[in-house]
Structures are given as structure tokens and as C-alpha cells.
Design a protein around this motif. Structure first.
Motif, short mmCIF file in Angstrom:
data_model
loop_
_atom_site.label_atom_id
_atom_site.label_comp_id
_atom_site.label_asym_id
_atom_site.label_seq_id
_atom_site.Cartn_x
_atom_site.Cartn_y
_atom_site.Cartn_z
N GLY A 90 95.45 -3.34 -95.31
CA GLY A 90 95.34 -3.77 -96.70
C GLY A 90 95.91 -5.15 -96.95
O GLY A 90 96.09 -5.56 -98.09
N SER A 91 96.19 -5.91 -95.91
CA SER A 91 96.82 -7.22 -96.05
C SER A 91 95.81 -8.35 -96.11
O SER A 91 94.64 -8.19 -95.74
CB SER A 91 97.78 -7.46 -94.88
N ASP A 92 96.27 -9.53 -96.54
CA ASP A 92 95.39 -10.68 -96.58
C ASP A 92 95.02 -11.17 -95.18
O ASP A 92 94.07 -11.95 -95.01
CB ASP A 92 96.02 -11.82 -97.38
N ALA A 93 95.73 -10.68 -94.16
CA ALA A 93 95.41 -11.05 -92.78
C ALA A 93 94.01 -10.60 -92.39
O ALA A 93 93.39 -11.17 -91.48
CB ALA A 93 96.42 -10.44 -91.81
N MET A 94 93.48 -9.60 -93.06
CA MET A 94 92.14 -9.11 -92.74
C MET A 94 91.07 -10.14 -93.08
O MET A 94 89.93 -10.02 -92.66
CB MET A 94 91.87 -7.80 -93.49
N PHE A 95 91.43 -11.18 -93.84
CA PHE A 95 90.46 -12.20 -94.21
C PHE A 95 90.48 -13.39 -93.26
O PHE A 95 89.76 -14.36 -93.46
CB PHE A 95 90.71 -12.65 -95.65
N ASP A 96 91.32 -13.31 -92.23
CA ASP A 96 91.37 -14.33 -91.19
C ASP A 96 90.79 -13.72 -89.92
O ASP A 96 91.23 -12.67 -89.47
CB ASP A 96 92.82 -14.76 -90.96
N THR A 97 89.79 -14.38 -89.33
CA THR A 97 89.06 -13.80 -88.20
C THR A 97 89.97 -13.39 -87.05
O THR A 97 89.90 -12.25 -86.57
CB THR A 97 88.01 -14.80 -87.67
N THR A 98 90.83 -14.26 -86.61
CA THR A 98 91.70 -13.96 -85.47
C THR A 98 92.66 -12.83 -85.77
O THR A 98 92.83 -11.89 -84.98
CB THR A 98 92.49 -15.21 -85.04
N ARG A 99 93.29 -12.90 -86.92
CA ARG A 99 94.27 -11.86 -87.29
C ARG A 99 93.58 -10.53 -87.54
O ARG A 99 94.11 -9.47 -87.21
CB ARG A 99 95.05 -12.33 -88.52
N ARG A 100 92.39 -10.55 -88.15
CA ARG A 100 91.66 -9.32 -88.41
C ARG A 100 91.32 -8.61 -87.10
O ARG A 100 91.50 -7.39 -86.97
CB ARG A 100 90.38 -9.61 -89.19
N PRO A 123 79.43 -14.92 -97.13
CA PRO A 123 79.74 -15.92 -98.18
C PRO A 123 79.60 -15.36 -99.60
O PRO A 123 80.39 -15.69 -100.48
CB PRO A 123 78.70 -17.02 -97.92
N GLU A 124 78.61 -14.50 -99.79
CA GLU A 124 78.41 -13.94 -101.13
C GLU A 124 79.56 -13.03 -101.52
O GLU A 124 80.06 -13.08 -102.65
CB GLU A 124 77.09 -13.16 -101.17
N PHE A 125 79.99 -12.21 -100.58
CA PHE A 125 81.13 -11.32 -100.84
C PHE A 125 82.39 -12.12 -101.13
O PHE A 125 83.11 -11.87 -102.10
CB PHE A 125 81.37 -10.42 -99.63
N LEU A 126 82.65 -13.14 -100.30
CA LEU A 126 83.85 -13.96 -100.49
C LEU A 126 83.81 -14.68 -101.83
O LEU A 126 84.84 -14.79 -102.52
CB LEU A 126 83.97 -14.97 -99.34
N ALA A 127 82.64 -15.16 -102.21
CA ALA A 127 82.51 -15.86 -103.48
C ALA A 127 82.81 -14.93 -104.65
O ALA A 127 83.41 -15.33 -105.66
CB ALA A 127 81.10 -16.45 -103.62
N ARG A 128 82.39 -13.68 -104.52
CA ARG A 128 82.61 -12.72 -105.61
C ARG A 128 84.09 -12.48 -105.87
O ARG A 128 84.49 -12.15 -106.99
CB ARG A 128 81.92 -11.39 -105.29
N ILE A 129 84.92 -12.61 -104.84
CA ILE A 129 86.36 -12.39 -105.04
C ILE A 129 87.12 -13.71 -105.15
O ILE A 129 88.36 -13.73 -105.16
CB ILE A 129 86.96 -11.53 -103.92
N GLY A 130 86.38 -14.82 -105.20
CA GLY A 130 87.00 -16.10 -105.48
C GLY A 130 87.45 -16.90 -104.27
O GLY A 130 88.22 -17.85 -104.42
N LEU A 131 86.99 -16.54 -103.06
CA LEU A 131 87.39 -17.26 -101.86
C LEU A 131 86.24 -18.12 -101.34
O LEU A 131 85.08 -17.86 -101.63
CB LEU A 131 87.81 -16.26 -100.78
N ASP A 132 86.59 -19.14 -100.52
CA ASP A 132 85.54 -19.96 -99.94
C ASP A 132 84.97 -19.30 -98.69
O ASP A 132 85.35 -18.19 -98.33
CB ASP A 132 86.06 -21.38 -99.64
N ALA A 133 84.06 -19.99 -98.02
CA ALA A 133 83.38 -19.40 -96.87
C ALA A 133 84.31 -19.09 -95.71
O ALA A 133 83.97 -18.29 -94.83
CB ALA A 133 82.26 -20.34 -96.39
N ASN A 134 85.50 -19.68 -95.71
CA ASN A 134 86.48 -19.41 -94.65
C ASN A 134 87.53 -18.40 -95.08
O ASN A 134 88.53 -18.21 -94.38
CB ASN A 134 87.17 -20.73 -94.25
#
Length: 275
Positions: A120-130, A157-168
Motif C-alpha cells: 500500500g506504499s507509494d513505492a509501488m509507483f516506482d518500477t524498480t521498487r515495485r 498513462p491514463e490511470f496515472l493521469a486520473r490520480i494526478g501523476l505524470d507518466a513516470n
């Protein structure tokens, strides 16, 4: 899954206030999971099939209490279900995740709490850490079956945009992305030596903190039940289910300012959980 669910980042974790069941299996069903971890106290993410992105965030410290016992001075008080037992947390780590939990009922509870927090952490949004988290907490065959689906979902990208994050997977300048899960307590549903079923009750914070955020940080509550298996000297997740709540009644407290919330997230660290 419907088209609406595929495109709504909040469709899988509680925004509809319905109980959701996720059962990722080694046979090929995509993993489920924090959280990523996600929420209007809604949850985040579906991958393919029955996928759960455990997305969550800050919770409450474990409540404790004693169940006094009568008898001689040799008697040891029995801890209530939410009281810590006093056994120290593990020292080992695997992919940044606590590891080396005991092959005991208590060890299974500790593993479950730490795994829910990691997923449940923000680390899941980083490829290496995930990828490191998935490899560390799931059974090898389950991790292999679900890794590609998770990577695809978190890079959408669409999912990330919906929660306010960029493509990375990064927050816009001036905003702080918050995705935290903090277990409040654990309960053993079943224990049989090399298998266990453990429920983890936790709260979650998710959103963007900062001035001008269109997705301010909000709180939600969930209970995840993890099916664990003992393998190679540690507990690993085989599958799990998730449902909303129990959610407490909110107190009459003013919400923190965007500045205070962003500061708290950067200044307060998390924990290694143990019974």
C-alpha cells in the motif's frame, strides 16, 4: 471487468462502498494489492482479471490492553488481540521489506502486517521498487504470474493521469504524492504450521498534498485477509481478499492545511510491524 472499472482508478478499493474480493492465484490470475494501494476514500487499481492494488496509507497505532489473570506471581498476563507481545521485530530485509519472520502464528501476523504496508506504499509507483516488493512478498510463482500485469497497470498513462501523476508516476511540481498504509491490528483466521490465514485491519491515506491539489489526501479503512505459505524460511503471500472497513466515526477535527499535510508526510516515517 467493465470498461468503467478499467478506467476508474478508484473502482477497486472501496469508492463504491462495496465489498471486493481479490484472489490472485499462481495459475495465472494477476496479483492483487497497499497500494497501492488506493479511494473518495477510494481504492486504487485493477490489473487484469482479479487484480488488487493494495493502496493505502496512514493509520492508527496499535491499541493495547491486558487481560489480567489471577494466580501466582509466575502467571503471565494474557495479551488482548491487539496488544503487542513484546517479541522484537525482525532484523532482516528482502528488497527493502522486513523478512525472516518466525514460523509461528505470531510470525505470520507480523509478516501480514508488513506486507500490507509495503503493497500500500507509494513505492509501488516506482518500477524498480515495485518489482522488488512483489518479488519479496509473494510466492515465486505468484510473483512471476502477476509482475507483468502490475507493471503494465502502474505504467498506464491514463490511470496515472486520473490520480494526478505524470507518466513516470511522479507528482506535479509543488505537490506531494501520498499513499500510505498503517495497520491497526491483525487477527489469525487459521494457522497450520506451514500455512496461515491472517486478517489485517488498516487505514489508508491517499492523494496529492499541496496547494491547488485536485485530489486532496483522504482517509479510508479496509480489512485484508492474506493467505500465507511458509517457503524458503519465510512467509509469502499466495492470495488475499479485501473488504471495506470497519471504519470509525470521524471526530470533529479541522482538516490539515495542504502545507501541513505535505510536511507531515515528508517528516514522519513508517514502522516495521511485529506482534
Amino acid at each position: 471487468m467493465t470498461d468503467d472499472e478499467r478506467h476508474d482508478p478508484y473502482s477497486t478499493l472501496g469508492g463504491t462502498r462495496q465489498t471486493r474480493t481479490r484472489l490472485p492465484e499462481p495459475a495465472g490470475d494477476p496479483y492483487g494489492g497497499a497500494r497501492r494501494p488506493a479511494r473518495s476514500s477510494r481504492g486504487l487499481v485493477t490489473v487484469v482479471g482479479v487484480v488488487v492494488l493494495l493502496i493505502a496509507a496512514i493509520a492508527f497505532a496499535n491499541q493495547s490492553g491486558d487481560d489480567p489473570s489471577e494466580g501466582s506471581d509466575q502467571d503471565v498476563p494474557t495479551a488482548s488481540p491487539t496488544a503487542p507481545t513484546g517479541v522484537r521485530p525482525v532484523d532482516g530485509k528482502n528488497g527493502g521489506i522486513p523478512s525472516g519472520f518466525a514460523q509461528t502464528e505470531q510470525g505470520a501476523q507480523s509478516a501480514a502486517a508488513n506486507y500490507v504496508a509495503a503493497l500500500g506504499s507509494d513505492a509501488m509507483f516506482d518500477t524498480t521498487r515495485r518489482q522488488a516488493i512483489v518479488q519479496a512478498v509473494y510466492l515465486p510463482d505468484v510473483a512471476a504470474a502477476n509482475q507483468a500485469a502490475l507493471d503494465q497497470q502502474y505504467r498506464d498513462p491514463e490511470f496515472l493521469a486520473r490520480i494526478g501523476l505524470d507518466a513516470n508516476g511522479k507528482a506535479p511540481k509543488g505537490l506531494t504524492f501520498v499513499s500510505r498504509t498503517n495497520p491497526v491490528g491483525t487477527k489469525t483466521e487459521r494457522y497450520n504450521g506451514d500455512t496461515a490465514s491472517v486478517s489485517v485491519w488498516h487505514s489508508a491515506l491517499f492523494g496529492l498534498a499541496g496547494e491547488g491539489s485536485r485530489n486532496p489526501v483522504s482517509e479510508s479503512w479496509y480489512t485484508n485477509t492474506l493467505e500465507l505459505r511458509w517457503i524458503n524460511g519465510d512467509w509469502r503471500i499466495a492470495s488475499f481478499t479485501q473488504k471495506d472497513g470497519p471504519a470509525p466515526v470521524g471526530r470533529d477535527q479541522a482538516a490539515a492545511s495542504a502545507e501541513d499535510m505535505a510536511a507531515a508526510v515528508s517528516q514522519f516515517g513508517g514502522f516495521t510491524y511485529a506482534r
